[in-house]
Scaffold this motif. Structure first.
Motif, mmCIF file in Angstrom:
data_model
loop_
_atom_site.group_PDB
_atom_site.id
_atom_site.type_symbol
_atom_site.label_atom_id
_atom_site.label_comp_id
_atom_site.label_asym_id
_atom_site.label_seq_id
_atom_site.Cartn_x
_atom_site.Cartn_y
_atom_site.Cartn_z
ATOM 1 N N VAL A 134 9.109 -1.083 7.252
ATOM 2 C CA VAL A 134 9.588 -1.725 6.029
ATOM 3 C C VAL A 134 8.350 -1.821 5.142
ATOM 4 O O VAL A 134 7.517 -2.710 5.308
ATOM 5 C CB VAL A 134 10.174 -3.129 6.276
ATOM 6 N N LEU A 135 8.193 -0.832 4.282
ATOM 7 C CA LEU A 135 7.010 -0.776 3.436
ATOM 8 C C LEU A 135 7.298 -1.464 2.113
ATOM 9 O O LEU A 135 8.230 -1.084 1.408
ATOM 10 C CB LEU A 135 6.592 0.668 3.173
ATOM 11 N N SER A 136 6.523 -2.474 1.798
ATOM 12 C CA SER A 136 6.701 -3.155 0.512
ATOM 13 C C SER A 136 5.672 -2.657 -0.481
ATOM 14 O O SER A 136 4.483 -2.584 -0.178
ATOM 15 C CB SER A 136 6.546 -4.662 0.676
ATOM 16 N N LEU A 137 6.177 -2.344 -1.661
ATOM 17 C CA LEU A 137 5.333 -1.833 -2.735
ATOM 18 C C LEU A 137 5.177 -2.961 -3.740
ATOM 19 O O LEU A 137 6.184 -3.452 -4.276
ATOM 20 C CB LEU A 137 6.093 -0.664 -3.354
ATOM 21 N N VAL A 138 3.941 -3.394 -3.954
ATOM 22 C CA VAL A 138 3.727 -4.419 -4.975
ATOM 23 C C VAL A 138 2.782 -3.875 -6.034
ATOM 24 O O VAL A 138 1.972 -2.991 -5.772
ATOM 25 C CB VAL A 138 3.181 -5.754 -4.391
ATOM 26 N N GLY A 139 2.902 -4.424 -7.226
ATOM 27 C CA GLY A 139 2.050 -3.985 -8.335
ATOM 28 C C GLY A 139 2.543 -4.668 -9.589
ATOM 29 O O GLY A 139 3.685 -5.143 -9.637
ATOM 30 N N THR A 196 14.543 3.049 7.948
ATOM 31 C CA THR A 196 13.236 3.012 7.308
ATOM 32 C C THR A 196 13.488 2.459 5.908
ATOM 33 O O THR A 196 14.436 2.882 5.243
ATOM 34 C CB THR A 196 12.640 4.436 7.205
ATOM 35 N N VAL A 197 12.666 1.495 5.502
ATOM 36 C CA VAL A 197 12.933 0.817 4.222
ATOM 37 C C VAL A 197 11.693 0.880 3.333
ATOM 38 O O VAL A 197 10.573 0.630 3.799
ATOM 39 C CB VAL A 197 13.320 -0.666 4.462
ATOM 40 N N VAL A 198 11.891 1.223 2.072
ATOM 41 C CA VAL A 198 10.835 1.086 1.066
ATOM 42 C C VAL A 198 11.344 0.069 0.060
ATOM 43 O O VAL A 198 12.411 0.248 -0.522
ATOM 44 C CB VAL A 198 10.520 2.415 0.346
ATOM 45 N N MET A 199 10.581 -1.004 -0.111
ATOM 46 C CA MET A 199 11.060 -2.127 -0.914
ATOM 47 C C MET A 199 10.037 -2.487 -1.981
ATOM 48 O O MET A 199 8.851 -2.598 -1.703
ATOM 49 C CB MET A 199 11.271 -3.320 0.032
ATOM 50 N N VAL A 200 10.530 -2.641 -3.209
ATOM 51 C CA VAL A 200 9.687 -3.191 -4.280
ATOM 52 C C VAL A 200 10.055 -4.649 -4.412
ATOM 53 O O VAL A 200 11.245 -4.985 -4.498
ATOM 54 C CB VAL A 200 9.978 -2.465 -5.616
ATOM 55 N N LEU A 220 9.733 -9.741 5.465
ATOM 56 C CA LEU A 220 10.313 -8.467 5.895
ATOM 57 C C LEU A 220 9.331 -7.324 6.140
ATOM 58 O O LEU A 220 9.645 -6.424 6.908
ATOM 59 C CB LEU A 220 11.328 -7.984 4.846
ATOM 60 N N SER A 221 8.196 -7.307 5.455
ATOM 61 C CA SER A 221 7.376 -6.084 5.473
ATOM 62 C C SER A 221 6.730 -5.813 6.824
ATOM 63 O O SER A 221 6.284 -6.745 7.495
ATOM 64 C CB SER A 221 6.229 -6.191 4.456
ATOM 65 N N THR A 222 6.666 -4.545 7.208
ATOM 66 C CA THR A 222 5.763 -4.182 8.300
ATOM 67 C C THR A 222 4.412 -3.770 7.715
ATOM 68 O O THR A 222 3.409 -3.740 8.408
ATOM 69 C CB THR A 222 6.306 -2.990 9.121
ATOM 70 N N ARG A 223 4.409 -3.448 6.421
ATOM 71 C CA ARG A 223 3.173 -3.012 5.762
ATOM 72 C C ARG A 223 3.338 -3.239 4.267
ATOM 73 O O ARG A 223 4.453 -3.139 3.747
ATOM 74 C CB ARG A 223 2.942 -1.523 6.051
ATOM 75 N N ILE A 224 2.234 -3.552 3.615
ATOM 76 C CA ILE A 224 2.256 -3.766 2.166
ATOM 77 C C ILE A 224 1.373 -2.702 1.518
ATOM 78 O O ILE A 224 0.260 -2.456 1.984
ATOM 79 C CB ILE A 224 1.712 -5.175 1.819
ATOM 80 N N ALA A 225 1.888 -2.051 0.469
ATOM 81 C CA ALA A 225 1.084 -1.086 -0.291
ATOM 82 C C ALA A 225 0.957 -1.613 -1.711
ATOM 83 O O ALA A 225 1.941 -2.054 -2.304
ATOM 84 C CB ALA A 225 1.745 0.290 -0.288
ATOM 85 N N VAL A 226 -0.255 -1.592 -2.233
ATOM 86 C CA VAL A 226 -0.497 -2.143 -3.575
ATOM 87 C C VAL A 226 -0.726 -0.999 -4.563
ATOM 88 O O VAL A 226 -1.588 -0.139 -4.354
ATOM 89 C CB VAL A 226 -1.728 -3.076 -3.569
ATOM 90 N N LEU A 227 0.066 -1.020 -5.623
ATOM 91 C CA LEU A 227 -0.039 -0.013 -6.675
ATOM 92 C C LEU A 227 -0.820 -0.613 -7.836
ATOM 93 O O LEU A 227 -0.409 -1.611 -8.419
ATOM 94 C CB LEU A 227 1.389 0.368 -7.106
#
Ligand SMILES: Nc1ncnc2c1ncn2[C@@H]1O[C@H](COP(=O)(O)OP(=O)(O)OP(=O)(O)O)[C@@H](O)[C@H]1O
Ligand SMILES: [Mg+2]
Length: 275
Positions: free
Chosen positions: A44-49, A202-206, A216-223
């Motif tokens: 569950v990858l969370s995209l923040v930015g 598999t989830v990609v969440m903004v 929820l996230s298994t990982r956080i990616a920062v944009l």
């Protein structure tokens, strides 16, 4: 947080050296520049930015609705544009603003992607839509209602049922809890957690919502600065010295949300390096 899958789980989304630019008054607006991101099955990858950093555009590129100016996006080894009608079966998306059709009933909204394929008789499509309605925790009695008769939380659930109608292995969520009251947001997170577990998604969440992010996230990616500046667990992300990260995670709201995390000492140390 949800436990991360094994580091060698199969790759579901691969983004390599992606550039996105749009024509603008001054010439060209570069939204993404040399953006790389790999997402594995079960994450569950969370995209923040910040607002306007290109999170929604990136989801639309994974879905195949938009194409990068340069670079490559692959979903399960294929370019999203090449998936054609079958693409809808591989990727489901919950759009940022719900995007239900007000002239259609709840059931017809959920059934829409299946109807468009014209592969199944209508009674089977209705049955499939009813199953999804129940899967997202709604009563069959809601099936014939108009979207205007639903609460915000119910609209999100109907939009989620529509995103799942083709049983896609990959689910994209754009601000799934925005605009919900805390109780509905918690309920929606519980639903997503159980669907992720039961369906092996598999989830990609903004999300801008820190509680949803940490829940929820298994990982956080920062944009930021037009690419993914860091991705990892919260403690890895907040260790990154970037003004967006310091403001976002280590401001008052961020610290309060992170107090619920088990790695609080790491959080506290990042917030106050003197400690
Ligand atoms: N089709 C388009 N044509 C021109 N510009 C666009 C187009 N789509 C997006 N943009 C621009 O690209 C940038 C990124 O947009 P995007 O919607 O991805 O932002 P976002 O990160 O999702 O923001 P928010 O958090 O506010 O939803 C914005 O400046 C937007 O105006
Ligand atoms: Mg957006």
């Amino acid at each position: 947080m949800i436990d991360a899958p094994a580091a060698d789980a199969p790759v579901v989304v691969e983004i390599r050296q992606l550039w996105t630019s749009f024509p603008s008054a001054g010439g060209e607006q570069v939204v993404h520049r040399d953006l790389d991101l790999t997402i594995r099955r079960g994450e569950v990858l969370s995209l923040v930015g910040g607002s306007g950093t290109g999170k929604t555009v990136l989801l639309r590129q994974i879905l195949g609705l938009e194409h990068p100016s340069r670079g490559e996006v692959t979903v399960l080894g294929q370019h999203p544009g090449q998936l054609g009608a079958k693409g809808a079966a591989k990727v489901g998306m919950l759009f940022q603003h719900g995007a239900l059709f007000s002239a259609f009933s709840v059931l017809d909204n959920i059934a829409l992607p299946l109807r468009e394929l014209k592969l199944l008789p209508d009674d089977l499509i209705r049955d499939a839509a009813l199953v999804k309605l129940q899967m997202v925790g709604l009563d069959p009695q809601q099936a014939n209602k108009s979207p205007s008769a639903l609460s915000g939380g119910m609209i999100k659930r109907v939009a989620l049922a529509r995103a799942l109608i083709m049983d896609p292995p990959l689910l994209l969520l754009d601000e799934p809890t925005a605009g919900l009251d805390p109780e509905s947001a918690d309920g929606f997170c519980d639903l997503l957690r159980s669907l992720h577990r039961e369906l092996g998604l598999t989830v990609v969440m903004v999300t801008h919502d820190l509680d949803t992010l940490f829940d929820l996230s298994t990982r956080i990616a920062v944009l930021a600065d037009q690419h993914v500046i860091v991705s990892g667990l919260p403690r890895e992300v907040i260790a990154c010295e970037h003004p967006f990260i310091r403001n976002y995670f280590l401001g008052g709201r961020g610290l309060r949300a992170m107090e619920a995390l088990h790695d609080v000492p790491a959080v506290a140390a990042a917030a106050d390096p003197e400690r």
